[in-house]
Motif scaffolding. Sequence first.
Motif, PDB file in Angstrom:
ATOM      1  N   LEU A 198      -0.805  13.032  -6.104  1.00 53.77           N
ATOM      2  CA  LEU A 198       0.182  12.027  -6.364  1.00 53.77           C
ATOM      3  C   LEU A 198       0.591  10.926  -5.719  1.00 53.77           C
ATOM      4  CD1 LEU A 198       2.161  14.144  -9.066  1.00 53.77           C
ATOM      5  CD2 LEU A 198       0.419  12.514  -9.779  1.00 53.77           C
ATOM      6  N   PRO A 199       1.042   9.742  -6.136  1.00 49.51           N
ATOM      7  CA  PRO A 199       1.512   8.629  -4.997  1.00 49.51           C
ATOM      8  C   PRO A 199       2.902   9.535  -4.539  1.00 49.51           C
ATOM      9  CG  PRO A 199       1.417   7.998  -7.259  1.00 49.51           C
ATOM     10  CD  PRO A 199       0.951   9.272  -7.439  1.00 49.51           C
ATOM     11  N   GLU A 200       3.089   9.347  -3.109  1.00 51.62           N
ATOM     12  CA  GLU A 200       4.070  10.062  -2.335  1.00 51.62           C
ATOM     13  C   GLU A 200       5.511   9.578  -2.816  1.00 51.62           C
ATOM     14  OE1 GLU A 200       7.004  10.617   0.959  1.00 51.62           O
ATOM     15  OE2 GLU A 200       6.436   8.437   0.072  1.00 51.62           O
ATOM     16  N   ASP A 201       5.679   8.515  -3.314  1.00 52.19           N
ATOM     17  CA  ASP A 201       7.217   7.911  -3.686  1.00 52.19           C
ATOM     18  C   ASP A 201       7.356   8.715  -4.998  1.00 52.19           C
ATOM     19  OD1 ASP A 201       5.343   6.285  -5.358  1.00 52.19           O
ATOM     20  OD2 ASP A 201       6.771   4.714  -5.322  1.00 52.19           O
ATOM     21  N   ASP A 240       0.822  -1.068   0.130  1.00 63.13           N
ATOM     22  CA  ASP A 240      -0.192  -0.001   0.076  1.00 63.13           C
ATOM     23  C   ASP A 240       1.002   1.244  -0.187  1.00 63.13           C
ATOM     24  OD1 ASP A 240      -1.964  -2.012   0.078  1.00 63.13           O
ATOM     25  OD2 ASP A 240      -2.544  -1.443   2.366  1.00 63.13           O
ATOM     26  N   PHE A 241       0.400   2.240  -0.787  1.00 61.23           N
ATOM     27  CA  PHE A 241       1.431   3.673  -0.557  1.00 61.23           C
ATOM     28  C   PHE A 241       0.449   4.777  -0.364  1.00 61.23           C
ATOM     29  CE2 PHE A 241      -0.200   2.403  -4.822  1.00 61.23           C
ATOM     30  CZ  PHE A 241      -0.635   3.795  -5.307  1.00 61.23           C
ATOM     31  N   PRO A 242       0.946   5.853   0.167  1.00 60.86           N
ATOM     32  CA  PRO A 242       0.203   7.054   0.242  1.00 60.86           C
ATOM     33  C   PRO A 242       0.087   7.898  -0.788  1.00 60.86           C
ATOM     34  CG  PRO A 242       2.463   7.151   1.250  1.00 60.86           C
ATOM     35  CD  PRO A 242       2.202   5.905   0.724  1.00 60.86           C
ATOM     36  N   GLN A 243      -1.033   8.544  -0.861  1.00 64.03           N
ATOM     37  CA  GLN A 243      -1.234   9.334  -1.897  1.00 64.03           C
ATOM     38  C   GLN A 243      -1.180  10.783  -1.422  1.00 64.03           C
ATOM     39  OE1 GLN A 243      -1.936   8.209  -4.947  1.00 64.03           O
ATOM     40  NE2 GLN A 243      -2.809   9.649  -6.206  1.00 64.03           N
ATOM     41  N   VAL A 244      -0.445  11.840  -2.084  1.00 65.14           N
ATOM     42  CA  VAL A 244      -0.463  13.164  -1.339  1.00 65.14           C
ATOM     43  C   VAL A 244      -0.776  14.266  -2.420  1.00 65.14           C
ATOM     44  CG1 VAL A 244       1.340  12.316   0.278  1.00 65.14           C
ATOM     45  CG2 VAL A 244       2.110  13.325  -1.881  1.00 65.14           C
ATOM     46  N   VAL A 245      -1.083  15.406  -1.681  1.00 69.76           N
ATOM     47  CA  VAL A 245      -1.503  16.454  -2.223  1.00 69.76           C
ATOM     48  C   VAL A 245      -0.368  17.715  -2.389  1.00 69.76           C
ATOM     49  CG1 VAL A 245      -3.271  18.714  -2.337  1.00 69.76           C
ATOM     50  CG2 VAL A 245      -4.042  16.184  -1.809  1.00 69.76           C
ATOM     51  N   VAL A 246      -0.271  17.925  -3.635  1.00 73.85           N
ATOM     52  CA  VAL A 246       1.166  18.758  -3.550  1.00 73.85           C
ATOM     53  C   VAL A 246       0.897  20.012  -4.626  1.00 73.85           C
ATOM     54  CG1 VAL A 246       2.716  16.916  -3.015  1.00 73.85           C
ATOM     55  CG2 VAL A 246       2.191  17.393  -5.456  1.00 73.85           C
ATOM     56  N   ALA A 247       1.638  21.011  -4.612  1.00 73.26           N
ATOM     57  CA  ALA A 247       1.890  22.044  -5.533  1.00 73.26           C
ATOM     58  C   ALA A 247       3.092  22.637  -5.434  1.00 73.26           C
ATOM     59  CB  ALA A 247       0.750  22.920  -5.324  1.00 73.26           C
ATOM     60  N   ALA A 248       3.403  23.457  -6.245  1.00 71.21           N
ATOM     61  CA  ALA A 248       4.940  24.075  -6.351  1.00 71.21           C
ATOM     62  C   ALA A 248       4.853  25.361  -5.517  1.00 71.21           C
ATOM     63  CB  ALA A 248       5.281  24.748  -7.517  1.00 71.21           C
ATOM     64  N   PRO A 249       5.797  25.933  -4.654  1.00 65.36           N
ATOM     65  CA  PRO A 249       5.737  27.014  -3.769  1.00 65.36           C
ATOM     66  C   PRO A 249       5.270  28.188  -4.454  1.00 65.36           C
ATOM     67  CG  PRO A 249       7.833  25.768  -3.558  1.00 65.36           C
ATOM     68  CD  PRO A 249       7.203  25.114  -4.515  1.00 65.36           C
ATOM     69  N   ALA A 250       5.482  28.397  -5.732  1.00 63.70           N
ATOM     70  CA  ALA A 250       5.179  29.473  -6.513  1.00 63.70           C
ATOM     71  C   ALA A 250       3.662  29.570  -6.633  1.00 63.70           C
ATOM     72  CB  ALA A 250       5.796  29.687  -8.188  1.00 63.70           C
ATOM     73  N   TYR A 251       2.877  28.458  -6.788  1.00 66.66           N
ATOM     74  CA  TYR A 251       1.521  28.577  -6.747  1.00 66.66           C
ATOM     75  C   TYR A 251       1.172  28.864  -5.395  1.00 66.66           C
ATOM     76  CZ  TYR A 251      -3.186  26.807  -6.970  1.00 66.66           C
ATOM     77  OH  TYR A 251      -4.749  26.937  -7.008  1.00 66.66           O
ATOM     78  N   THR A 286      -6.089  18.821 -17.653  1.00 63.65           N
ATOM     79  CA  THR A 286      -6.305  17.415 -17.324  1.00 63.65           C
ATOM     80  C   THR A 286      -5.500  16.280 -18.416  1.00 63.65           C
ATOM     81  OG1 THR A 286      -8.674  17.800 -16.860  1.00 63.65           O
ATOM     82  CG2 THR A 286      -8.144  15.711 -17.377  1.00 63.65           C
ATOM     83  N   PHE A 287      -4.954  15.381 -17.587  1.00 61.81           N
ATOM     84  CA  PHE A 287      -4.064  14.592 -18.576  1.00 61.81           C
ATOM     85  C   PHE A 287      -4.461  12.900 -18.358  1.00 61.81           C
ATOM     86  CE2 PHE A 287      -1.358  18.357 -17.332  1.00 61.81           C
ATOM     87  CZ  PHE A 287      -1.046  18.644 -18.459  1.00 61.81           C
ATOM     88  N   ASN A 288      -3.636  12.129 -18.951  1.00 64.87           N
ATOM     89  CA  ASN A 288      -3.785  10.682 -18.798  1.00 64.87           C
ATOM     90  C   ASN A 288      -2.594  10.019 -18.362  1.00 64.87           C
ATOM     91  OD1 ASN A 288      -2.533  10.855 -21.256  1.00 64.87           O
ATOM     92  ND2 ASN A 288      -3.858   9.389 -22.306  1.00 64.87           N
ATOM     93  N   ALA A 289      -1.801  10.972 -18.031  1.00 62.12           N
ATOM     94  CA  ALA A 289      -0.322  10.262 -17.450  1.00 62.12           C
ATOM     95  C   ALA A 289       0.038  11.142 -16.393  1.00 62.12           C
ATOM     96  CB  ALA A 289       0.634  10.302 -18.734  1.00 62.12           C
ATOM     97  N   LEU A 290       0.709  10.387 -15.485  1.00 65.90           N
ATOM     98  CA  LEU A 290       0.936  10.962 -14.060  1.00 65.90           C
ATOM     99  C   LEU A 290       2.236  11.671 -14.297  1.00 65.90           C
ATOM    100  CD1 LEU A 290       0.701   8.283 -11.537  1.00 65.90           C
ATOM    101  CD2 LEU A 290      -0.861   9.914 -11.957  1.00 65.90           C
TER     102      LEU A 290
END
Length: 297
Positions: free
Chosen positions: A244-247, A163-174, A224-228
Motif C-alpha cells: 500500500l502507499p506509505e502515507d 512521487d510516493f513510496p509503496q510499502v509491504v505491510v501486515a499486522a503483527p498477529a500475522y 482480492t479487492f478493488n478498493a484500497l
Amino acid sequence: MNRENISDLIAFLAVARERNFTRAAAQLGISQPALSRTIRSLETRLGVRLLTRSTRSVAPTEAGERLLKTVGPLFREIDAGLNTLSELREKPAGSIRITSVEHASDTILVPAVARLVTQYPDIRVEIINDYALADIVADRFDAGVRLGEQVAKDMIALRIGPDFPQVVVAAPAYFTRHPAPVIPHDLTGHACINMRLPTSGGVWTWPFVRDGHELRVRTEGALTFNALSMILSAALEGLGVTYLPEDMVRDHLEAGRLVRVLEDWSTIMTGYHLYYPSRHQQAPAFAIFLEALRSRG
C-alpha cells in the motif's frame, strides 16, 4: 426568422415600451430618423400598421399590441438567459466529472474540492473512483487522475502530487504465524491481499526495486479487492500481507497496528497526474478546478 426581422422587432419593442421615438432611439444607440425608417420597413413587410403617431405621443395599434404581447415575453426570456450567462462569468458555476482512484481522491482531490466548493458554492464536482483506465471522452468525464505512467500520450497532463513510496505491510498477529519475507520472491509463500485491475481482468503484480534492479512478483492469496480501503481493513485484521502507499499506513505503523517488511525493496510510485483531452473551450468551473490543483504538482 432572418436577422433583419430580429433587429426590427427589437426596435419596435423599444418604441412600444417607451412610447417615445427619442428615448427609444437613445436606448438603441441609433438616430431617431433611422429608427423611424426601421419601423416603417417592418410595417411594410408585415402589411399592418403597428404604431399610431402624433406630434406628442406614440402608441401601439391593435396589431402592435398583439405583437408586443406575443414577442415581448420571448425577448425578455432571451435577455434573462444572457444575463444568467453573464452571472456565470462573474460567479463560476457548472458541473465537473472526474474519474480517479481512491488514494488520489482521498489525499489530493477531496482536500482541493473542499476549498473549491467553499469558495464557489455553485460549482458541482462528481468524483468516480475506478481502477479501470477509463476513456474520459467516451464516458463523458471532464478529466481523469492516474499515475504518471498510466496517462496516454495524446492527453494533456498536469502533475498534482509527488512521487510516493509503496510499502509491504501486515499486522503483527500475522507474523506470529508466518515468518517475515526477506526477499520479494518469499511473498509467493504468503497469504497476500491483492488488488483487482478491471482493465486487464487480472490482479496487480507487485513491483520492487533495489540497487537499480527491478522485478515484479505475482502474489496469491484468498482475498482480492478493488478498493484500497478494503485491503487495508483486511490487513489490520491480520488476514495477510499487502502492498500500500506509505502515507495510507503511516499512522498504523507508528501505532504498531501494522509492521513493515522488505524495506530495502519497496518501490517509488510516480505521482498522480490530472489529464484531459484539450486546452480549448474550457468551462470556467473546470479552469478554476485546474488552478486549485496546479499548486500540488
